[in-house]
Each structure stands twice: as structure tokens, then as C-alpha cells.
Design a protein around this motif. Sequence first.
Motif, mmCIF file in Angstrom:
data_model
loop_
_atom_site.group_PDB
_atom_site.id
_atom_site.type_symbol
_atom_site.label_atom_id
_atom_site.label_comp_id
_atom_site.label_asym_id
_atom_site.label_seq_id
_atom_site.Cartn_x
_atom_site.Cartn_y
_atom_site.Cartn_z
ATOM 1 N N CYS A 141 37.887 34.404 -49.535
ATOM 2 C CA CYS A 141 36.705 33.468 -49.617
ATOM 3 C C CYS A 141 36.968 32.701 -48.443
ATOM 4 O O CYS A 141 38.078 31.980 -48.234
ATOM 5 C CB CYS A 141 36.687 32.549 -51.145
ATOM 6 N N CYS A 142 35.932 32.600 -47.638
ATOM 7 C CA CYS A 142 36.208 31.623 -46.553
ATOM 8 C C CYS A 142 35.558 30.308 -46.863
ATOM 9 O O CYS A 142 34.348 29.973 -47.100
ATOM 10 C CB CYS A 142 35.182 32.322 -45.286
ATOM 11 N N HIS A 143 36.615 29.418 -47.120
ATOM 12 C CA HIS A 143 36.487 27.925 -47.306
ATOM 13 C C HIS A 143 37.469 27.234 -46.787
ATOM 14 O O HIS A 143 38.447 27.614 -46.997
ATOM 15 C CB HIS A 143 36.010 27.876 -48.908
ATOM 16 N N PRO A 144 37.029 26.098 -46.301
ATOM 17 C CA PRO A 144 38.178 25.052 -45.792
ATOM 18 C C PRO A 144 39.113 24.897 -46.711
ATOM 19 O O PRO A 144 40.370 24.641 -46.215
ATOM 20 C CB PRO A 144 37.450 23.878 -45.245
ATOM 21 N N ASN A 145 38.992 24.667 -47.955
ATOM 22 C CA ASN A 145 40.043 24.341 -49.105
ATOM 23 C C ASN A 145 40.598 25.418 -49.797
ATOM 24 O O ASN A 145 41.142 25.363 -50.925
ATOM 25 C CB ASN A 145 39.619 23.213 -49.700
ATOM 26 N N LEU A 205 30.837 40.389 -46.011
ATOM 27 C CA LEU A 205 31.753 41.567 -46.012
ATOM 28 C C LEU A 205 32.797 41.674 -47.092
ATOM 29 O O LEU A 205 33.009 42.884 -47.582
ATOM 30 C CB LEU A 205 32.798 40.964 -44.858
ATOM 31 N N TYR A 206 33.054 40.574 -47.868
ATOM 32 C CA TYR A 206 34.000 41.021 -49.150
ATOM 33 C C TYR A 206 33.210 40.679 -50.436
ATOM 34 O O TYR A 206 33.872 41.333 -51.532
ATOM 35 C CB TYR A 206 35.182 39.712 -49.004
ATOM 36 N N ALA A 207 32.288 39.904 -50.491
ATOM 37 C CA ALA A 207 31.856 39.436 -51.882
ATOM 38 C C ALA A 207 30.734 40.078 -52.194
ATOM 39 O O ALA A 207 30.120 39.823 -53.370
ATOM 40 C CB ALA A 207 31.862 37.908 -51.830
#
Lengths: 535, 154
Positions: free
Chosen positions: B75-79, B149-151
Amino acid sequence: MASQHQQAHHFNPQWYFYQPPGQVYHDPVYAPVDYRVQQVAPQQQTPTHQHQAFVTAAGFTALRPQQQRLPVRTRQQTRHARATMASEGQQHAGPSEDEMAEMQKLSNEYEPEVKGPLVGQRQSTNNLTTEYASADPVYQAKTTNLPQKYSHYRTVRGDGSCGWRAIAFGYFETLINLGDGNKFLEEEARLRSLMNTCTAAGYDPSLLEDFAEETYTLLRKVANGMQDGTAENALHETFNDDYVQNFIITHIRTLTAAWMKTHSQDYIPWVVGGSSIDQYCEQSVTPVSSELEHLSLNALKDVLLSPAGITLEVLYLDRSHGKEVNMHRFSPVNHGGYDIGYIRLLYRPLVMNDSFLSRSADISNRGHYDILYMPSDLPPVPVPAAVPTYLQYASQPYHEPVYDLGLPDFMTTIPGMSYANPHQAWVGSSYADSDFFGSSAPVQQCPQPIPAPAVPAPQPQMQAAPVYVPAATAHLVPPPTQMPEELVIRTVPQANVSSHQGFAPQSTGPFRPSTWQLEADMSQHTPLQTAIFRK
Amino acid sequence: MASKRLIKELDMFNREPSSAVVELATVSDEDLFHLRAVLKGPDETAYEGGLFILSISIPSNYPSSPPEIYFQTPCCHPNVNFKTGEICLDLLKTSWTPAYGVVSTLEAVQQLLSAGGEPDSPLNIDLAKLLRAGDLVGAEGLVRLYTRLYAMGR
């Protein structure tokens, strides 16, 4: 400083939308420490951006635009982080990312060892005097004077929940000392009704149920224990069962949070740092080991103690001038003076000094609460068996089995109200001219209006025999000096009504409609009374 | 006690499904303390349309301690740590209260996705750098790319 980072980087959805207007956190106690932190800061400015590593790296704060913000919750973490810095800060010549992360991990996982039972046994306050015998003179003087007023105390484990635990324990204990079985039912009903407040505040009642159920169970258990005198033991045992007491504390924490959220206008002026009530609750009320602070203490008092008629006194044992501990009383003034007892807490604030910081022991505590007792708070000591013979005779009435009904002693002096067969006196067919009302002697013997003892279910009988009332009235009125004037000038039927009320079975105390119906109204008038907050 | 509470929570979830959590069940029938959840990417964000699998392990002293939740779907998320799936959410650490359940915690994770996160204390440094530099378009593009791409598409 470092903990600002820690605080901010655990993302909280609600803060995201909220930009506080650059609040500066003023606390002179921390000022010198802050200063020191900034001195160390430059050497720790490394360009690494690894997660968590920066909690110890104070220099990172320089990168942060919002460094003014320091919500209340983080104070203890601040101390934690500072303590870590004090011991580790100088060694940071240039630790690698991994080392820093490792150190941070250790520091995060560090928990000070807490000793002692969750709730101890009651002991003499002379022990406190001994404990402080070698402390500085202020403490010596204060603890030496303490036993004169407060004979006993009870330790509570200092694991962050001590304040909550002390008040919860004191709440049950006060109910036990009151000795009225109905009060337990009343309280259970009241607490159950507070579940609506929790729902209104957005808590899931089906999850809260589990916690609340433990509180209700304990109320019932203790109420049953009143019969055979095991109530205190049951209470003490329950509060030393880690799991159960955790549930009870969670329950009262959530009640407090729900109360604050639904009465936010009463509390918002005292929230430090421009947070909202919701934020405050999430930081300082509901988390598992968040300590009882002054604001949450007030809210807890408002939701749990005041409606029950319990007065809270907090005695501050600190370094302030004086020879006695400072007492602050939170009395349920807005509840018609309805007062069933006291909870007294001994508060010992955390001593902030360098040696303490570097030891970093016990840092999860900003202060500590124990329970204090005045001699009058103690349950009546049962007449010991080893009394001289001639006295034993005098104490005989105490051993009569009907004593369990909880009737006050003077009731025995009223003809027709003997312990042996109280019911017959009430049911008597020739009620109107029975001894109880016919004779004026008992009225003289008890100079005050009879304070509505918990007589077991006399009401049906009274309604069944309404004839007696007119005859009774004349005799029942005590000497006029002690009567409110309005009652004297009332017409006879009205006086009858009031005499009915006087004998109706109720909980002890003057008649009042309901403890909790008044809540909504009450809360608006409840001022937060601490002098502390005015600063 | 922990298992009793978990059973209750799962039961409640089955009766009243959450809009954020598509699926929540134990990994195996024998082990109640390891759960698998499928979280829906919040609508009208770059995560929209994504389905994220999370692994949840419940500590034995639950609910006194928070559940451990990790993203299994990157998951691309800053946190959120892109590699390990670690989530930086105060509810999972210092702000935990037993009055929360697994489902409401997952809902908070979804809120974390929709709120965009706190780039000043990142677990995903690359994304945080974009956000800090003010390149919102670039950041959103990156998030969309990885979500796609992933989810998506299973």
C-alpha cells in the motif's frame, strides 16, 4: 521536543483536519529541560529519515514546521523521551540508522517496573510518616501531621491507572460504608442509563457492555456481601484481579469520555493546547494507561461521584509551604447537599529533578494517587469478642440476628419498633391507636424527625390502613422549634402527606426525587471548581 | 475472555457488515487470534477501487492491548511501510482503548488512507518527499499506479 514528533507521526484521523493556531505549551517545570534539549540538538541532526529513529534524535524537531504544538498527552512521553536522551544523548557521536532504531525500540518497550498489589490493604498512616522520615523537612512536617486527621491509607499500584483505580475503588467502598442495599440497585440503574450517553458520544454499546457488565456484577456481588459481611473482601479481591479491574477501569474511562463529549461546553475551556474535547479524550482519557489528570478527574467526579452523592477530597502532598497537606474538596454541591460519604485521595506529584530523570524510573507516573481515610470513613469496628464480661452484656443487642436489617439503634427505643418483630408493629390492625403513634413519648426520645431509615417494605401496610393518619398527625409533629414553619401552618391533609413521606421506604438522606433525573440540568450548573485550573 | 470478545466482534461484523471492511475472518478455524481482513480503498481517493488484504494478530491480553495490523497488499501511503506493511497509526499504539474493536480499528485505517496521511513522519519516504515538495499530482499518480498494480484486478 522529540516526542512531538512521536505524537504527530502516529497519525490520528481527526487531527488531520485540524491545524492548531501555534499553541505554545507553557510549563515552567519543563522549561529548563527544553533548554537542555535544544543544546544537544545540533549534534544529532543527521540526514537519516528512518521511521521511529527520530524519537530520540531531538535534532529532528528542527525539520518540523509545527514544533510549537505539544498536546497534553505527550507530557509523559516527553519525560520518557527526555529521560532517554539524558542517558543516551551524549553517546550519539554518530550512531547508524539501525542502532538508533534499535535504541528507540528498546526505549519504546521500556516499562518501569511497578510493584505492589493493585490495591493494597488498609494500613496506618504512621507508615507514611516513617517513609518520609528522611525526606526533606516540608515532607517530614506534612507526613508527621497527616495521621492526626487521616488515620489510615491504602496503596494503589502506580501503573498509570492509579487515579482511576483509586476512585473506582473508593466509589464501591463508600457505597459499602453507606450500608444501604437499595443504593446498589439505584447505582446500577443509573450506570445502565449512562450507556445512552456513551451511545450518544459515539461509542459502540455492544462492545462497552462487556466492561460495564463487570461493574454491575461487582455492584451486585458487593451488595450481596453486605449481608454476611464479606463485601469488603469481595471488593478487595475483585480489584486485585487484573483482568476484571481493567474492565471496570475501562468502563469508567469510557463513561468519563462520553460525559465530556456530551457536555463539552463544560470542559473545553480547560483543555490545554487548543485541542478539541474529542482529541483530549483520545489522548488522555480512554487510552489504557493514561493517567487521571485534573480535567478528567473533574469529569469523572461529575459523572460517577456527584450524582451518587459522594464527595471527593484530594490531598496534595507536595513541596509547597505549610505544615499540612493541602486539601481540595470536590463536593457534590449541585445535588441538593445529598451526601453519602467521602473518597479521599492522597496525591503525590512527580518530583522533577535531574537525578530522577536520569534514573528514568517510574516515569510513567506524573503523580500518584493513594486512598486516605479519616477515622469516620472506616467501617464500624465489630465489637470484639474479648470485651470484659460486664460490657459484653451491654453489647448484646448487636448480636441479635435482625440487626442485619440495618436498622439504626434508636429504633429500638420506639415502642412497637422492636427488632424482634418490626412487621407486626406496622401491620397491627388497631393501627390508629397503636403504641407507635398513640404515645407521645417516642417523639420526645428522638428529637429530630426520623431520618427515613430503610424499613423493609412498610408501604403496602400503610396504604392498606389509611385510617390512622389523621389521628397520628397531631402527635407526630415534633416540637415546633425544629419544624420548618411552612409545615406547621399547613392544613391537616397536607401534613399527612408529608408524614407519609417521612416514613416511606427510601434510601437514606432527605427525600429527593431521583439522583439521576437531574443530571441533564445539573451539568449546566456544574462549575469546575479546581483552583488549579484558574491558573 | 479475549476469545469471547473476539467471537462477539466477528459475530457483530457478520450481522452488520462495515462499509469499509469487505471481509473479516480467521485465517484458520483452529486459530482465533489470527485474522485476515479485506479493506476497501476509500472512494474518491487515489485508492478507489483497490482491495487491500491485511493481516491482524490479536494479543492474548486483548482487548487491553491493541491488535497488530499489517498490510499484506503493498500500500502506497506516507504512513504505511511499503515493504513490511507496518502502519503508523496512534490508535494502534499509544491511543488504543479497549472500547475500540477490530472493525472500528480497520475503519480508522481506511480513514488514514482517505485523509492522505502525515508526510512529516513517514514510513514511505519517497511518497512523503513528493508530498512535502508539494507535488500532489505526482503523489496521487504514484498512489494510483501502485493501487492499480497490486490492489486491483483480482
